[in-house]
Design an enzyme around this catalytic site. Structure first.
Site, PDB file in Angstrom:
ATOM      1  N   ARG A 147      -0.663   3.861   0.467  1.00  0.00           N
ATOM      2  CA  ARG A 147      -0.451   4.480   1.772  1.00  0.00           C
ATOM      3  C   ARG A 147      -0.246   4.429   3.232  1.00  0.00           C
ATOM      4  O   ARG A 147       0.095   5.417   3.857  1.00  0.00           O
ATOM      5  CB  ARG A 147      -1.773   4.163   2.262  1.00  0.00           C
TER       6      ARG A 147
ATOM      7  N   ARG B  94      -8.246 -22.976 -13.201  1.00  0.00           N
ATOM      8  CA  ARG B  94      -8.921 -22.352 -14.237  1.00  0.00           C
ATOM      9  C   ARG B  94      -8.404 -21.451 -14.627  1.00  0.00           C
ATOM     10  O   ARG B  94      -7.807 -20.881 -14.971  1.00  0.00           O
ATOM     11  CB  ARG B  94      -9.960 -23.010 -14.157  1.00  0.00           C
TER      12      ARG B  94
ATOM     13  N   ARG C 287      -2.581 -12.626 -20.584  1.00  0.00           N
ATOM     14  CA  ARG C 287      -1.150 -11.821 -20.503  1.00  0.00           C
ATOM     15  C   ARG C 287      -0.183 -12.682 -21.434  1.00  0.00           C
ATOM     16  O   ARG C 287       1.376 -11.855 -20.547  1.00  0.00           O
ATOM     17  CB  ARG C 287      -1.090 -12.168 -19.517  1.00  0.00           C
TER      18      ARG C 287
ATOM     19  N   ASN D 155      -7.225 -20.493  -8.576  1.00  0.00           N
ATOM     20  CA  ASN D 155      -7.377 -21.987  -8.994  1.00  0.00           C
ATOM     21  C   ASN D 155      -6.325 -21.702 -10.703  1.00  0.00           C
ATOM     22  O   ASN D 155      -5.803 -21.136 -11.238  1.00  0.00           O
ATOM     23  CB  ASN D 155      -8.758 -22.346  -8.803  1.00  0.00           C
TER      24      ASN D 155
ATOM     25  N   SER E 119       1.075  -1.373  -0.016  1.00  0.00           N
ATOM     26  CA  SER E 119      -0.032   0.444   0.093  1.00  0.00           C
ATOM     27  C   SER E 119       0.709   1.356   0.226  1.00  0.00           C
ATOM     28  O   SER E 119       1.309   1.436   1.070  1.00  0.00           O
ATOM     29  CB  SER E 119      -1.273   0.125   0.901  1.00  0.00           C
TER      30      SER E 119
ATOM     31  N   ARG F 169       2.300  10.129  -1.619  1.00  0.00           N
ATOM     32  CA  ARG F 169       1.623   8.845  -2.495  1.00  0.00           C
ATOM     33  C   ARG F 169       1.802   9.899  -4.005  1.00  0.00           C
ATOM     34  O   ARG F 169       1.587   9.397  -5.312  1.00  0.00           O
ATOM     35  CB  ARG F 169       0.880   8.380  -2.492  1.00  0.00           C
TER      36      ARG F 169
HETATM   37  C1  LIG Z   1      -3.657  -7.320 -23.865  1.00  0.00           C
HETATM   38  C2  LIG Z   1      -5.078  -6.591 -23.480  1.00  0.00           C
HETATM   39  C3  LIG Z   1      -5.943  -5.178 -23.427  1.00  0.00           C
HETATM   40  C4  LIG Z   1      -6.421  -4.361 -22.633  1.00  0.00           C
HETATM   41  N1  LIG Z   1      -6.812  -3.453 -22.677  1.00  0.00           N
HETATM   42  C5  LIG Z   1      -7.133  -2.958 -22.264  1.00  0.00           C
HETATM   43  C6  LIG Z   1      -7.886  -1.270 -21.866  1.00  0.00           C
HETATM   44  O1  LIG Z   1      -7.850  -1.373 -22.588  1.00  0.00           O
HETATM   45  N2  LIG Z   1      -8.799  -1.272 -21.518  1.00  0.00           N
HETATM   46  C7  LIG Z   1      -9.618  -1.898 -19.835  1.00  0.00           C
HETATM   47  O2  LIG Z   1     -10.391  -1.697 -19.835  1.00  0.00           O
HETATM   48  N3  LIG Z   1      -8.985  -3.253 -20.062  1.00  0.00           N
HETATM   49  C8  LIG Z   1      -8.253  -3.683 -20.971  1.00  0.00           C
HETATM   50  N4  LIG Z   1      -7.616  -4.933 -20.429  1.00  0.00           N
HETATM   51  C9  LIG Z   1      -8.834  -5.730 -19.573  1.00  0.00           C
HETATM   52  C10 LIG Z   1      -9.330  -6.496 -20.213  1.00  0.00           C
HETATM   53  O3  LIG Z   1     -10.282  -5.804 -20.644  1.00  0.00           O
HETATM   54  C11 LIG Z   1     -10.053  -7.366 -18.955  1.00  0.00           C
HETATM   55  O4  LIG Z   1     -10.376  -6.674 -17.485  1.00  0.00           O
HETATM   56  C12 LIG Z   1      -8.840  -8.152 -18.397  1.00  0.00           C
HETATM   57  O5  LIG Z   1      -8.437  -9.259 -19.421  1.00  0.00           O
HETATM   58  C13 LIG Z   1      -9.601  -9.359 -17.458  1.00  0.00           C
HETATM   59  O6  LIG Z   1     -10.021 -10.581 -18.348  1.00  0.00           O
HETATM   60  P1  LIG Z   1     -11.201 -11.254 -17.706  1.00  0.00           P
HETATM   61  O7  LIG Z   1     -12.599 -10.361 -17.535  1.00  0.00           O
HETATM   62  O8  LIG Z   1     -11.666 -12.226 -19.359  1.00  0.00           O
HETATM   63  O9  LIG Z   1     -10.480 -12.143 -16.935  1.00  0.00           O
HETATM   64  P2  LIG Z   1     -11.319 -12.459 -15.256  1.00  0.00           P
HETATM   65  O10 LIG Z   1     -11.739 -11.292 -14.605  1.00  0.00           O
HETATM   66  O11 LIG Z   1     -10.247 -13.017 -14.752  1.00  0.00           O
HETATM   67  O12 LIG Z   1     -12.744 -13.500 -14.947  1.00  0.00           O
HETATM   68  C14 LIG Z   1     -12.239 -14.465 -15.923  1.00  0.00           C
HETATM   69  C15 LIG Z   1     -13.692 -15.462 -16.650  1.00  0.00           C
HETATM   70  O13 LIG Z   1     -14.093 -15.093 -15.653  1.00  0.00           O
HETATM   71  C16 LIG Z   1     -15.454 -14.663 -16.678  1.00  0.00           C
HETATM   72  N5  LIG Z   1     -16.462 -14.018 -15.440  1.00  0.00           N
HETATM   73  C17 LIG Z   1     -15.341 -13.576 -14.668  1.00  0.00           C
HETATM   74  N6  LIG Z   1     -16.397 -11.968 -14.045  1.00  0.00           N
HETATM   75  C18 LIG Z   1     -17.514 -11.920 -14.795  1.00  0.00           C
HETATM   76  C19 LIG Z   1     -19.122 -11.444 -15.717  1.00  0.00           C
HETATM   77  N7  LIG Z   1     -19.186 -10.488 -14.015  1.00  0.00           N
HETATM   78  N8  LIG Z   1     -19.586 -11.772 -15.905  1.00  0.00           N
HETATM   79  C20 LIG Z   1     -19.514 -12.443 -17.495  1.00  0.00           C
HETATM   80  N9  LIG Z   1     -18.262 -13.429 -17.137  1.00  0.00           N
HETATM   81  C21 LIG Z   1     -17.574 -13.559 -16.311  1.00  0.00           C
HETATM   82  C22 LIG Z   1     -15.135 -15.050 -18.194  1.00  0.00           C
HETATM   83  O14 LIG Z   1     -15.601 -16.215 -18.667  1.00  0.00           O
HETATM   84  C23 LIG Z   1     -13.436 -14.025 -17.751  1.00  0.00           C
HETATM   85  O15 LIG Z   1     -12.868 -14.310 -18.829  1.00  0.00           O
HETATM   86  C24 LIG Z   1      -6.715  -5.842 -21.354  1.00  0.00           C
HETATM   87  C25 LIG Z   1      -6.441  -7.044 -22.000  1.00  0.00           C
HETATM   88  C26 LIG Z   1      -5.843  -7.425 -22.725  1.00  0.00           C
HETATM   89  C27 LIG Z   1      -5.375  -8.813 -21.960  1.00  0.00           C
END
Ligand SMILES: Cc1cc2nc3c(=O)[nH]c(=O)nc-3n(C[C@H](O)[C@H](O)[C@H](O)COP(=O)(O)OP(=O)(O)OC[C@H]3O[C@@H](n4cnc5c(N)ncnc54)[C@H](O)[C@@H]3O)c2cc1C
Length: 196
Positions: free
Chosen positions: A87, A154, A163, A152, A85, A136
């Site tokens: 903070r 998965r 990533r 986990n 943090s 900060r």
């Molecule tokens: C190359 C790259 C560029 C990016 N650029 C941007 C950007 O410019 N701006 C920005 O804001 N973000 C950006 N992101 C972030 C991206 O939009 C996601 O927020 C982030 O990668 C998390 O992915 P996720 O939601 O699949 O994964 P997690 O949050 O890890 O979730 C895992 C999986 O669980 C399911 N899940 C989780 N929560 C929900 C939900 N509420 N409803 C339905 N299913 C759900 C989905 O299947 C999801 O894929 C970027 C990501 C990458 C990899």
């Protein structure tokens, strides 16, 4: 000021064989089938997309990254995070930072100057009575930050797929390739379909 590289290390001491056996035990309850080759079983559930079974095992990694990569990483909602943090930690003695530039380039020279200026301003503010949570405001995004991430298997597979991709930031890929290397050494069957 200290400049370091981003890093990731597995915190848990794990027994890979036990982990695979646990996944097999949980997965095979659905058909009451006999236990056998756990690795082959895990390979087959990944191939069939039956990945919820992988959720029975979680791992914790210690990650050191800058604040920008931290913000990207913590977007993964199914992982758990505890983050250093700004903070409460006082950086008046020295800032530790992570550079996006290679040593001895023009960018590196500008980077060092900017980080040094931020360090000096932070120290001046603290010395004139500001608290860390006030000072900060001048900390740069390149500030090195320690965090723990637990997820986990998965979710770790999901994070690694997104990533390690070329579209991810180079420092994020640096961290993820270290996590991928841990899997390749200890639990290769979990990441057979993920390329660095
Ligand atoms: C190359 C790259 C560029 C990016 N650029 C941007 C950007 O410019 N701006 C920005 O804001 N973000 C950006 N992101 C972030 C991206 O939009 C996601 O927020 C982030 O990668 C998390 O992915 P996720 O939601 O699949 O994964 P997690 O949050 O890890 O979730 C895992 C999986 O669980 C399911 N899940 C989780 N929560 C929900 C939900 N509420 N409803 C339905 N299913 C759900 C989905 O299947 C999801 O894929 C970027 C990501 C990458 C990899």
């Amino acid at each position: 000021m200290k400049i370091i590289e981003p890093s990731a290390e597995l915190v848990d001491e794990i027994n890979p064989e036990q982990i695979l056996k646990k996944i097999e035990m949980c997965g095979k309850v659905s058909r009451k089938s006999t236990l056998g080759d756990a690795e082959q079983f895990v390979r087959s559930i990944i191939k069939r997309g039956h990945e919820s079974v992988l959720e029975h095992v979680s791992l914790t990694f210690k990650i050191i990254c800058d604040r920008a990569i931290m913000a990207e990483l913590t977007r993964h909602r199914l992982a758990s995070f505890t983050v250093e943090s700004t903070r409460y930690v006082n950086y008046k003695d020295s800032l530790t930072v992570i550079s996006p530039f290679k040593n001895d380039t023009v960018g590196d020279t500008f980077f060092r100057q900017a980080a040094y200026d931020a360090e000096k301003t932070y120290r001046d503010w603290i010395q004139s009575g500001a608290t860390p949570e006030q000072a900060r405001a001048v900390l740069p995004l390149c500030l090195a930050t320690e965090l723990y991430m637990t997820a986990n298997l998965r979710e770790l597979r999901h994070i690694l797929k997104l990533r390690t991709d070329k579209a991810a930031h180079p420092q994020m890929r640096q961290i993820m390739n270290q996590i991928l290397a841990v899997f390749k050494e200890k639990l290769p069957v979990i990441v057979e379909d993920i390329k660095s």
